[in-house]
Design an enzyme around this catalytic site. Structure first.
Site, PDB file in Angstrom:
ATOM      1  N   HIS A 133       0.829  -1.209   0.000  1.00 20.06           N
ATOM      2  CA  HIS A 133       0.000   0.000   0.000  1.00 20.06           C
ATOM      3  C   HIS A 133       0.860   1.255   0.000  1.00 20.06           C
ATOM      4  O   HIS A 133       0.546   2.249  -0.642  1.00 20.06           O
ATOM      5  CB  HIS A 133      -0.902   0.024   1.238  1.00 20.06           C
ATOM      6  CG  HIS A 133      -1.920  -1.060   1.222  1.00 20.06           C
ATOM      7  ND1 HIS A 133      -2.332  -1.706   2.349  1.00 20.06           N
ATOM      8  CD2 HIS A 133      -2.572  -1.628   0.197  1.00 20.06           C
ATOM      9  CE1 HIS A 133      -3.228  -2.619   2.015  1.00 20.06           C
ATOM     10  NE2 HIS A 133      -3.382  -2.590   0.720  1.00 20.06           N
ATOM     11  N   ARG A 161      -7.680  -1.398 -13.250  1.00 21.14           N
ATOM     12  CA  ARG A 161      -7.473  -2.610 -12.441  1.00 21.14           C
ATOM     13  C   ARG A 161      -8.457  -2.608 -11.268  1.00 21.14           C
ATOM     14  O   ARG A 161      -8.168  -2.066 -10.203  1.00 21.14           O
ATOM     15  CB  ARG A 161      -6.041  -2.648 -11.909  1.00 21.14           C
ATOM     16  CG  ARG A 161      -4.964  -2.897 -12.967  1.00 21.14           C
ATOM     17  CD  ARG A 161      -3.601  -2.940 -12.302  1.00 21.14           C
ATOM     18  NE  ARG A 161      -2.571  -3.506 -13.125  1.00 21.14           N
ATOM     19  CZ  ARG A 161      -1.647  -2.805 -13.772  1.00 21.14           C
ATOM     20  NH1 ARG A 161      -1.634  -1.490 -13.690  1.00 21.14           N
ATOM     21  NH2 ARG A 161      -0.727  -3.415 -14.494  1.00 21.14           N
ATOM     22  N   ARG A 164     -11.319  -3.719 -16.416  1.00 21.78           N
ATOM     23  CA  ARG A 164     -10.871  -5.110 -16.398  1.00 21.78           C
ATOM     24  C   ARG A 164     -11.574  -5.844 -15.261  1.00 21.78           C
ATOM     25  O   ARG A 164     -11.600  -5.352 -14.133  1.00 21.78           O
ATOM     26  CB  ARG A 164      -9.359  -5.192 -16.189  1.00 21.78           C
ATOM     27  CG  ARG A 164      -8.918  -6.647 -16.117  1.00 21.78           C
ATOM     28  CD  ARG A 164      -7.433  -6.790 -16.075  1.00 21.78           C
ATOM     29  NE  ARG A 164      -6.875  -6.473 -14.767  1.00 21.78           N
ATOM     30  CZ  ARG A 164      -5.577  -6.524 -14.503  1.00 21.78           C
ATOM     31  NH1 ARG A 164      -4.722  -6.853 -15.447  1.00 21.78           N
ATOM     32  NH2 ARG A 164      -5.126  -6.238 -13.297  1.00 21.78           N
ATOM     33  N   GLU A 214      -2.126 -12.631 -22.074  1.00 28.97           N
ATOM     34  CA  GLU A 214      -0.987 -12.615 -21.149  1.00 28.97           C
ATOM     35  C   GLU A 214      -0.477 -14.011 -20.838  1.00 28.97           C
ATOM     36  O   GLU A 214       0.410 -14.201 -20.014  1.00 28.97           O
ATOM     37  CB  GLU A 214      -1.308 -11.833 -19.873  1.00 28.97           C
ATOM     38  CG  GLU A 214      -2.720 -11.950 -19.377  1.00 28.97           C
ATOM     39  CD  GLU A 214      -3.066 -10.970 -18.259  1.00 28.97           C
ATOM     40  OE1 GLU A 214      -2.219 -10.187 -17.844  1.00 28.97           O
ATOM     41  OE2 GLU A 214      -4.212 -11.016 -17.804  1.00 28.97           O
ATOM     42  N   ASN A 274       3.370  -7.807 -18.727  1.00 29.35           N
ATOM     43  CA  ASN A 274       3.926  -8.159 -17.414  1.00 29.35           C
ATOM     44  C   ASN A 274       3.773  -9.652 -17.182  1.00 29.35           C
ATOM     45  O   ASN A 274       4.700 -10.345 -16.755  1.00 29.35           O
ATOM     46  CB  ASN A 274       3.205  -7.400 -16.291  1.00 29.35           C
ATOM     47  CG  ASN A 274       3.206  -5.905 -16.516  1.00 29.35           C
ATOM     48  OD1 ASN A 274       3.998  -5.409 -17.300  1.00 29.35           O
ATOM     49  ND2 ASN A 274       2.316  -5.193 -15.855  1.00 29.35           N
ATOM     50  N   ASP A 275       2.588 -10.151 -17.461  1.00 26.45           N
ATOM     51  CA  ASP A 275       2.361 -11.586 -17.278  1.00 26.45           C
ATOM     52  C   ASP A 275       2.840 -12.398 -18.466  1.00 26.45           C
ATOM     53  O   ASP A 275       3.347 -13.506 -18.296  1.00 26.45           O
ATOM     54  CB  ASP A 275       0.871 -11.859 -17.009  1.00 26.45           C
ATOM     55  CG  ASP A 275       0.535 -11.593 -15.562  1.00 26.45           C
ATOM     56  OD1 ASP A 275       1.288 -12.058 -14.691  1.00 26.45           O
ATOM     57  OD2 ASP A 275      -0.458 -10.900 -15.301  1.00 26.45           O
ATOM     58  N   ARG A 319       7.285 -12.907 -11.512  1.00 28.92           N
ATOM     59  CA  ARG A 319       7.497 -11.460 -11.608  1.00 28.92           C
ATOM     60  C   ARG A 319       7.671 -10.772 -10.263  1.00 28.92           C
ATOM     61  O   ARG A 319       8.107  -9.625 -10.204  1.00 28.92           O
ATOM     62  CB  ARG A 319       6.358 -10.784 -12.410  1.00 28.92           C
ATOM     63  CG  ARG A 319       5.004 -10.876 -11.760  1.00 28.92           C
ATOM     64  CD  ARG A 319       3.897 -10.443 -12.712  1.00 28.92           C
ATOM     65  NE  ARG A 319       3.450  -9.086 -12.500  1.00 28.92           N
ATOM     66  CZ  ARG A 319       2.322  -8.586 -12.993  1.00 28.92           C
ATOM     67  NH1 ARG A 319       1.549  -9.332 -13.785  1.00 28.92           N
ATOM     68  NH2 ARG A 319       1.959  -7.364 -12.755  1.00 28.92           N
ATOM     69  N   CYS A 332      -1.001  -3.100 -22.618  1.00 26.88           N
ATOM     70  CA  CYS A 332      -1.168  -2.375 -21.355  1.00 26.88           C
ATOM     71  C   CYS A 332      -0.149  -2.787 -20.299  1.00 26.88           C
ATOM     72  O   CYS A 332      -0.217  -2.324 -19.167  1.00 26.88           O
ATOM     73  CB  CYS A 332      -2.595  -2.536 -20.829  1.00 26.88           C
ATOM     74  SG  CYS A 332      -3.036  -4.237 -20.494  1.00 26.88           S
TER      75      CYS A 332
HETATM   76  C1  PEP Z   1       0.016  -7.367 -17.441  1.00 30.34           C
HETATM   77  O1  PEP Z   1       0.065  -8.526 -17.017  1.00 30.34           O
HETATM   78  O2  PEP Z   1       0.806  -6.901 -18.291  1.00 30.34           O
HETATM   79  C2  PEP Z   1      -1.029  -6.455 -16.936  1.00 30.34           C
HETATM   80  C3  PEP Z   1      -1.187  -5.261 -17.454  1.00 30.34           C
HETATM   81  O3  PEP Z   1      -1.781  -6.876 -15.896  1.00 30.34           O
HETATM   82  P1  PEP Z   1      -1.262  -6.862 -14.369  1.00 30.34           P
HETATM   83  O4  PEP Z   1       0.051  -6.148 -14.326  1.00 30.34           O
HETATM   84  O5  PEP Z   1      -2.321  -6.187 -13.589  1.00 30.34           O
HETATM   85  O6  PEP Z   1      -1.139  -8.329 -14.076  1.00 30.34           O
HETATM   86 MG    MG Z   2      -1.576  -9.333 -15.914  1.00 27.43          MG
END
Ligand code: PEP
Ligand code: MG
Length: 579
Positions: A195, A302, A338, A439, A462-463, A473, A510
């Site tokens: 947080h 998110r 989302r 992802e 990211n995923d 990650r 994204c």
């Molecule tokens: C991602 O996985 O790239 C993504 C945007 O979602 P999050 O980072 O919330 O998992």
């Molecule tokens: Mg993700």
């Protein structure tokens, strides 16, 4: 030669200032026998400390500027509620009376008993709530140790312009320190999803978390440099380093004010390729920041953040109000909501559904998998998103799709919810675009399957990178393997863009890769035309886009995609970025 202490940089930026160490939680607590006739005095002493703690938190809450108030006060209110709870107020009093001991010892005993209970909990999120208990307990202990101190925890004058170094900071302390004008902060513990980190990013405060070093290793008053971009704290700095960073700081200020002028310009490349430049948001203030940066809308909202930091689950009505308030703040711009991406490293208090402890949560019941298993959690959200669509441009986006059966299930559920809303005569937009996040490598490899049936796709790098390269990650031991330029990653991204083109649906990105200007030319050259980035990165990406000549990059981009050699790819990217 300066000493560099590494950590995770949270907000972009550089802070230069004297170190101010905040060392707490070090109070030595031992048991003392209290004579019978003084027991009630000790009880009164404890109660007074609780009262002062409450008063301190209220002072902190009231000192937070209006603009950041809504989200931050949630954190402070949690601590205030704990100060009303009998587990922290009545039980220590009972212990003082029963054991005839000092208030500090009674409170410590109760804290240890609670820690044992929290340790037994299966839910990772609830276990982390022990941090909140510790923050509240240590506030009371500090008051007991320092009776008569005023309600301002720190000397404001010393804090102005300082880099605060601490074991840990609560969100409430962070908010207050920001208000007191600190230049940045460094904490030994904490991760980028805590947080405190979320708050620091929202406040634009350069910070470094998880440094794994103790504040005793730095000297109070020593001039230091906090480089949140490179994720390090520099101490024992020499004149050259200081000069270099002062120059970078000046340049950064100039650059930021120049960037602001781009706000109303279109995100169009020098050779006329128009880009849809959207923002990623988590907190309400991010929506305002997105508008201030001139975003074309929200490409990733998110929603799980609405479910976190609380013990219950927001119902349909609360979610609807939240989505409507985002729409209102966007004044006609579109929002991509989302659906819940809970599980893995993101959990909410009300989400504990079984005693099952996932051996590998990132590969377990996460995101759409969790939602499909728990329709009671998912349906109210689908209803709220659809109902919000009656009031403004809403797109719905499903995270972590991996198979066509999952897609069948989610589309059937959305249809069912739509029919239910129609029966109940509740308004919604029948044509609300439904999109999916790509992802999971399997989804990227079969992207056409999703492109055929959905209205848009968004690449969550990211995923996608985590799952393609098999690296957790959130595990800093393997962060060095996290590589957006890995040939496998680039090819998967390309496949998704191609699938979108074949089925004539928009494809956006994204993940963090979209907000990193090192990749802007490459992504444009690969045919990506929708980017969704954090509001703080938006103008920087727009600036990079306006300098691009996309057509000229195509041959080099083809060479990059054809290469299997990471070193060659790195070299080609460098050439591309210098063209
Ligand atoms: C991602 O996985 O790239 C993504 C945007 O979602 P999050 O980072 O919330 O998992
Ligand atoms: Mg993700």
């Amino acid at each position: 030669m300066s000493v560099a202490i590494p950590g995770t940089g949270i907000s972009h930026g550089i802070a230069i200032g004297p170190i101010h160490r905040l060392i707490d939680g070090e109070i030595e607590i031992s048991e003392a026998a209290i004579p019978e006739e003084l027991i009630e005095n000790e009880v009164a002493r404890f109660r007074r400390a609780v009262r002062v703690a409450r008063q301190q938190l209220k002072v902190i809450r009231d000192s937070i500027p209006e603009i950041t108030r809504a989200d931050i006060t949630d954190f402070i209110d949690t601590h205030l509620l704990m100060l009303e709870d009998s587990m922290l107020t009545a039980t220590p009093v009972e212990l003082i009376r029963e054991r005839q001991c000092n208030a500090e010892w009674a409170l410590k005993s109760q804290r240890d008993a609670l820690a044992a209970v929290f340790d037994e909990m299966d839910d990772a999120y609830l276990r982390t709530r022990m941090d909140d208990v510790d923050h509240v307990v240590s506030r009371i202990q500090r008051i007991l140790a320092n009776e008569g101190a005023d309600t301002q925890p720190q000397d404001s004058e010393k804090l102005r312009g300082a880099i605060v170094v601490a074991h840990d900071l609560t969100p409430a302390e962070t908010a207050l320190l920001h208000h007191q004008g600190i230049a940045g902060f460094v904490t030994e513990s904490g991760g980028p999803l805590s947080h405190t980190a979320i708050l620091a990013r929202s406040l634009g405060l350069p910070s470094l978390v998880g440094t794994h070093f103790t504040p005793y290793q730095v000297r109070d008053g020593e001039l230091a440099i906090l480089d949140a971009v490179k994720g390090r704290l520099l101490t024992e700095i020499d004149a050259d380093t200081l000069k270099k960073y002062r120059r970078r700081q000046r340049e950064e200020i100039k650059r930021q004010s120049k960037l602001k002028r781009l706000k109303n310009d279109p995100a169009t490349s020098a050779d006329g390729v128009h880009v849809e430049l959207l923002a990623n948001v988590e907190l309400r203030e991010d929506v305002l920041a997105a508008r201030r940066a001139g975003a074309d809308g929200i490409g990733l909202y998110r929603t799980e953040f609405l479910f976190m930091n609380r013990s219950d689950i927001p119902d349909e009505e609360e979610q609807l109000q939240q989505y409507l308030s985002v729409l209102k703040a966007l004044k006609g711009l579109p929002v991509t909501i989302r659906t819940l991406d809970l599980g893995a490293d993101k959990n909410c208090g009300g989400e504990q559904r079984s005693d099952h402890v996932a051996p590998n949560p990132a590969l377990g019941l996460r995101a759409i998998r969790l939602c499909l298993k728990h329709a009671d959690l998912f349906r109210p959200q689908l209803r709220a998103i659809l109902r919000a669509s009656a009031k403004g441009p809403v797109r719905m986006m499903i995270p972590m799709l991996s198979s066509s059966s999952e897609l069948d299930a989610v589309l059937a559920l959305i249809d069912d919810v739509k029919q239910e809303l129609q029966r109940q005569r509740l308004a919604f937009d029948l044509n609300t675009p439904i999109g999916g996040m790509i992802e999971v490598p399997a989804a990227a490899l079969s992207a056409s399957l999703f492109a055929r049936r959905l209205d848009f796709l968004s690449i969550g790098t990211n995923d996608l990178i985590q799952y393609t390269l098999a690296i957790d990650r959130v595990d800093d031991e393997v962060t060095y393997l996290y590589d957006p330029l890995h040939p496998a990653v680039l090819r998967l991204i390309k496949m998704v863009i191609e699938a979108g083109r074949t089925y004539q649906i928009p494809v956006s990105m994204c993940g963090e890769m979209a907000g990193d200007t090192r990749y802007t030319r490459l992504l444009l050259g690969m045919g990506l035309s929708d980017f969704s980035v954090h509001p703080t990165a938006l103008l920087e990406v727009k600036d990079a886009i306006t300098r691009c000549e996309v057509a000229r990059y195509k041959p080099l981009v083809t060479d990059i995609l054809d290469s299997d050699d990471p070193v060659k790819i790195g070299g080609l990217l460098k050439t591309l970025n210098q063209m």
